[in-house]
Design a protein around this motif. Structure first.
Motif, PDB file in Angstrom:
ATOM      1  N   LEU A  11       0.832  -1.201   0.000  1.00 31.36           N
ATOM      2  CA  LEU A  11       0.000   0.000   0.000  1.00 31.36           C
ATOM      3  C   LEU A  11       0.869   1.255   0.000  1.00 31.36           C
ATOM      4  O   LEU A  11       0.567   2.222  -0.696  1.00 31.36           O
ATOM      5  CB  LEU A  11      -0.933  -0.009   1.207  1.00 31.36           C
ATOM      6  CG  LEU A  11      -2.066  -1.034   1.132  1.00 31.36           C
ATOM      7  CD1 LEU A  11      -2.702  -1.222   2.503  1.00 31.36           C
ATOM      8  CD2 LEU A  11      -3.104  -0.614   0.108  1.00 31.36           C
ATOM      9  N   LEU A  14       2.208   1.744  -3.545  1.00 33.52           N
ATOM     10  CA  LEU A  14       1.164   2.275  -4.422  1.00 33.52           C
ATOM     11  C   LEU A  14       0.859   3.734  -4.097  1.00 33.52           C
ATOM     12  O   LEU A  14       0.680   4.558  -4.995  1.00 33.52           O
ATOM     13  CB  LEU A  14      -0.111   1.436  -4.295  1.00 33.52           C
ATOM     14  CG  LEU A  14      -0.065   0.051  -4.918  1.00 33.52           C
ATOM     15  CD1 LEU A  14      -1.271  -0.767  -4.471  1.00 33.52           C
ATOM     16  CD2 LEU A  14       0.013   0.134  -6.428  1.00 33.52           C
ATOM     17  N   ALA A  18       1.018   7.044  -6.475  1.00 34.78           N
ATOM     18  CA  ALA A  18      -0.226   7.779  -6.702  1.00 34.78           C
ATOM     19  C   ALA A  18      -0.181   9.204  -6.165  1.00 34.78           C
ATOM     20  O   ALA A  18      -1.139   9.955  -6.332  1.00 34.78           O
ATOM     21  CB  ALA A  18      -1.391   7.025  -6.066  1.00 34.78           C
ATOM     22  N   LEU A  24      -5.284   6.725  -1.919  1.00 33.08           N
ATOM     23  CA  LEU A  24      -5.793   5.376  -1.686  1.00 33.08           C
ATOM     24  C   LEU A  24      -6.980   5.330  -0.735  1.00 33.08           C
ATOM     25  O   LEU A  24      -7.755   4.379  -0.754  1.00 33.08           O
ATOM     26  CB  LEU A  24      -4.696   4.488  -1.084  1.00 33.08           C
ATOM     27  CG  LEU A  24      -3.542   4.076  -1.967  1.00 33.08           C
ATOM     28  CD1 LEU A  24      -2.514   3.320  -1.147  1.00 33.08           C
ATOM     29  CD2 LEU A  24      -4.023   3.234  -3.118  1.00 33.08           C
ATOM     30  N   SER A  26     -10.411   5.683   0.965  1.00 35.13           N
ATOM     31  CA  SER A  26     -11.820   5.875   0.597  1.00 35.13           C
ATOM     32  C   SER A  26     -12.534   6.615   1.722  1.00 35.13           C
ATOM     33  O   SER A  26     -12.929   6.029   2.720  1.00 35.13           O
ATOM     34  CB  SER A  26     -12.504   4.528   0.342  1.00 35.13           C
ATOM     35  OG  SER A  26     -13.874   4.738   0.103  1.00 35.13           O
ATOM     36  N   ILE A  56      -9.936   1.181   1.266  1.00 37.89           N
ATOM     37  CA  ILE A  56      -9.153   1.425   0.057  1.00 37.89           C
ATOM     38  C   ILE A  56     -10.083   1.772  -1.105  1.00 37.89           C
ATOM     39  O   ILE A  56     -11.048   1.062  -1.368  1.00 37.89           O
ATOM     40  CB  ILE A  56      -8.316   0.176  -0.319  1.00 37.89           C
ATOM     41  CG1 ILE A  56      -7.393  -0.207   0.829  1.00 37.89           C
ATOM     42  CG2 ILE A  56      -7.509   0.443  -1.596  1.00 37.89           C
ATOM     43  CD1 ILE A  56      -6.722  -1.554   0.643  1.00 37.89           C
ATOM     44  N   ARG A  57      -9.765   2.862  -1.790  1.00 36.16           N
ATOM     45  CA  ARG A  57     -10.506   3.215  -3.011  1.00 36.16           C
ATOM     46  C   ARG A  57     -10.204   2.171  -4.079  1.00 36.16           C
ATOM     47  O   ARG A  57      -9.068   1.738  -4.234  1.00 36.16           O
ATOM     48  CB  ARG A  57     -10.068   4.585  -3.541  1.00 36.16           C
ATOM     49  CG  ARG A  57     -10.627   5.718  -2.741  1.00 36.16           C
ATOM     50  CD  ARG A  57     -10.277   7.058  -3.333  1.00 36.16           C
ATOM     51  NE  ARG A  57     -10.835   7.194  -4.676  1.00 36.16           N
ATOM     52  CZ  ARG A  57     -10.267   7.908  -5.638  1.00 36.16           C
ATOM     53  NH1 ARG A  57      -9.148   8.554  -5.431  1.00 36.16           N
ATOM     54  NH2 ARG A  57     -10.827   7.988  -6.824  1.00 36.16           N
ATOM     55  N   ARG A  58     -11.235   1.798  -4.811  1.00 41.76           N
ATOM     56  CA  ARG A  58     -11.072   0.808  -5.858  1.00 41.76           C
ATOM     57  C   ARG A  58     -11.778   1.295  -7.109  1.00 41.76           C
ATOM     58  O   ARG A  58     -12.669   2.123  -7.012  1.00 41.76           O
ATOM     59  CB  ARG A  58     -11.669  -0.530  -5.400  1.00 41.76           C
ATOM     60  CG  ARG A  58     -10.928  -1.120  -4.243  1.00 41.76           C
ATOM     61  CD  ARG A  58     -11.550  -2.413  -3.757  1.00 41.76           C
ATOM     62  NE  ARG A  58     -12.915  -2.296  -3.300  1.00 41.76           N
ATOM     63  CZ  ARG A  58     -13.294  -1.965  -2.075  1.00 41.76           C
ATOM     64  NH1 ARG A  58     -12.412  -1.702  -1.163  1.00 41.76           N
ATOM     65  NH2 ARG A  58     -14.559  -1.888  -1.744  1.00 41.76           N
ATOM     66  N   ILE A  60      -7.988  -0.373  -8.421  1.00 44.68           N
ATOM     67  CA  ILE A  60      -6.597   0.072  -8.527  1.00 44.68           C
ATOM     68  C   ILE A  60      -6.020  -0.604  -9.759  1.00 44.68           C
ATOM     69  O   ILE A  60      -6.056  -1.823  -9.878  1.00 44.68           O
ATOM     70  CB  ILE A  60      -5.765  -0.304  -7.288  1.00 44.68           C
ATOM     71  CG1 ILE A  60      -6.317   0.378  -6.043  1.00 44.68           C
ATOM     72  CG2 ILE A  60      -4.291   0.066  -7.506  1.00 44.68           C
ATOM     73  CD1 ILE A  60      -5.658  -0.061  -4.751  1.00 44.68           C
ATOM     74  N   GLU A  62      -2.505  -0.705 -11.908  1.00 43.63           N
ATOM     75  CA  GLU A  62      -1.088  -0.330 -11.965  1.00 43.63           C
ATOM     76  C   GLU A  62      -0.527  -0.773 -13.302  1.00 43.63           C
ATOM     77  O   GLU A  62      -0.692  -1.920 -13.707  1.00 43.63           O
ATOM     78  CB  GLU A  62      -0.333  -0.991 -10.811  1.00 43.63           C
ATOM     79  CG  GLU A  62       1.106  -0.591 -10.740  1.00 43.63           C
ATOM     80  CD  GLU A  62       1.808  -1.187  -9.541  1.00 43.63           C
ATOM     81  OE1 GLU A  62       2.838  -0.636  -9.152  1.00 43.63           O
ATOM     82  OE2 GLU A  62       1.341  -2.210  -9.012  1.00 43.63           O
ATOM     83  N   VAL A  67      -0.216   4.563 -11.826  1.00 42.10           N
ATOM     84  CA  VAL A  67      -1.266   3.879 -11.067  1.00 42.10           C
ATOM     85  C   VAL A  67      -2.529   4.739 -11.120  1.00 42.10           C
ATOM     86  O   VAL A  67      -2.465   5.956 -10.988  1.00 42.10           O
ATOM     87  CB  VAL A  67      -0.830   3.581  -9.612  1.00 42.10           C
ATOM     88  CG1 VAL A  67      -0.588   4.836  -8.820  1.00 42.10           C
ATOM     89  CG2 VAL A  67      -1.825   2.687  -8.919  1.00 42.10           C
ATOM     90  N   ILE A  69      -6.332   5.070  -9.456  1.00 44.90           N
ATOM     91  CA  ILE A  69      -7.097   4.643  -8.283  1.00 44.90           C
ATOM     92  C   ILE A  69      -8.489   5.258  -8.366  1.00 44.90           C
ATOM     93  O   ILE A  69      -8.630   6.466  -8.550  1.00 44.90           O
ATOM     94  CB  ILE A  69      -6.384   5.059  -6.987  1.00 44.90           C
ATOM     95  CG1 ILE A  69      -5.011   4.402  -6.942  1.00 44.90           C
ATOM     96  CG2 ILE A  69      -7.219   4.668  -5.773  1.00 44.90           C
ATOM     97  CD1 ILE A  69      -4.126   4.884  -5.859  1.00 44.90           C
TER      98      ILE A  69
END
Length: 81
Positions: A11, A14, A18, A24, A26, A56-58, A60, A62, A67, A69
Motif C-alpha cells: 500500500l 502504491l 499515486a 488510496l 476511501s 481502500i478506493r477501488r 486500482i 497499476e 497507477v 485509483i
C-alpha cells in the motif's frame, strides 16, 4: 483466482506512485468515519487499510510507472488510450 489483502508495504508503494496515502483512502467508506477522529499518521492509515480493505478506493490499476485509483472514465481514457 485467490485474492490476498495488500500488505502495508505494498500500500505504501502504491501510495508513493499515486501521490500519497490520501489517493488510496476511501473517505466514502463507513469504516473511514469510524477511524477518522482517531488516526492521524499516514502509516497508521496504511496499516488500517491492510486490515480493513473497505478503506481502500477501488479499483486500482497499476501499469508500468503509473497507477490509477478509483474509476474516473475520463481520466482512464486520457491515461490509458
Amino acid at each position: 483466482m485467490v485474492l490476498h489483502p495488500l500488505a502495508p508495504e505494498e500500500l505504501a508503494r502504491l501510495a508513493a506512485k499515486a501521490g500519497g496515502m490520501e489517493a488510496l483512502l476511501s473517505r466514502k467508506s463507513p469504516k473511514y468515519k469510524e477511524y477518522a477522529g482517531r488516526v492521524t499518521a499516514p502509516g497508521d492509515w496504511l496499516a488500517l487499510m491492510a486490515e480493513e480493505p473497505r478503506l481502500i478506493r477501488r479499483p486500482i490499476l497499476e501499469r508500468d510507472t503509473d497507477v490509477l485509483i478509483g474509476f474516473d472514465p475520463d481520466e482512464w481514457q486520457r491515461r490509458l488510450l
